[in-house]
Design an enzyme around this catalytic site. Sequence first.
Site: not given
Length: 258
Positions: A65, A112
């Site tokens: 992120a 992820e």
Amino acid sequence: MAYETLLIDIEDQIGTITLNRPDALNAFNNQLMTELTQALDAFEADDDIGCIIITGSSKAFAAGADIKEMQELDYMSAYQDNFITRNWERVTRCRKPVIAAVAGYALGGGCELAMMCDFIICAENAKFGQPEINLGVMPGAGGTQRLTRFVGKSKAMEMCLTGRMMTAEEAERSGLVSRVVPLDTLMDEAKKAARAITLKSRPIVMLTKESVNAAYETMLLQGVTFERRLFHSMFSTEDQKEGMEAFIEKRDPHFKNR
Ligand code: HXC
């Protein structure tokens, strides 16, 4: 549709999405995740696409992120905006197969996202990790859950608690990736796998994907019963007739539903 953070390619029934924020090692900002959702929507709606590949650059699949964007979040805005759930999990709802072709860093949200795909083929320089602990947070897009299912508790716990990265060789040994290939052959190998899938019967591919995924969601007896129901239903398809006839006639099958 034009995207600013993705490159799109469609060829031979394979839709490829290349994450493209090179200055930030493909870190996922809100725009990238929104565009990824839109691209996956478009690929799913396109009958000419039978398999999807998500990849990055040779240096980074994605470094996670976007830390600069996340830094300012507070609890209420993270909760109220439904941060992550809002636009991070589209890939888990894809009915068509999605292959992650990973080179370089796949860290935090990058790892992820790769784990949300159906399988991962990686290059020899790939590095997987959940380094969120170094930032004073923990994985938030399934890392503690999916990594543990892939590699077992001991390795997942060590990686999440220490932030240690895993090499490609270790990732293959521990079941995180299906295959490691030389970097310069990564896209060829991913496309070969995708091509093999697009030559099969598409509905059978989608049902098979659903059944393998059920292994993660159900108890064994329920999963096997689900599999059996899908298996029985396949005898109602033209593609089953064609597949078995082709075998007996010693020729390649030509599935109608592709
Ligand atoms: C924003 C990032 C970034 C990130 C790298 N960059 N990762 N920007 N968010 N996650 C930027 C750097 O600031 C730098 O920009 C440029 O990309 C190149 O990075 P460098 O650090 O200079 O490269 P290098 O020295 O080769 O190191 C590579 C690296 C390192 C080891 C991958 O960049 C790194 O540790 N990145 C952070 C990895 C991480 O912690 N990921 C988890 C994020 S949290 P400038 O402008 O300085 O040149 C997360 C939570 C997910 O993913 C939960 C769900 C939302």
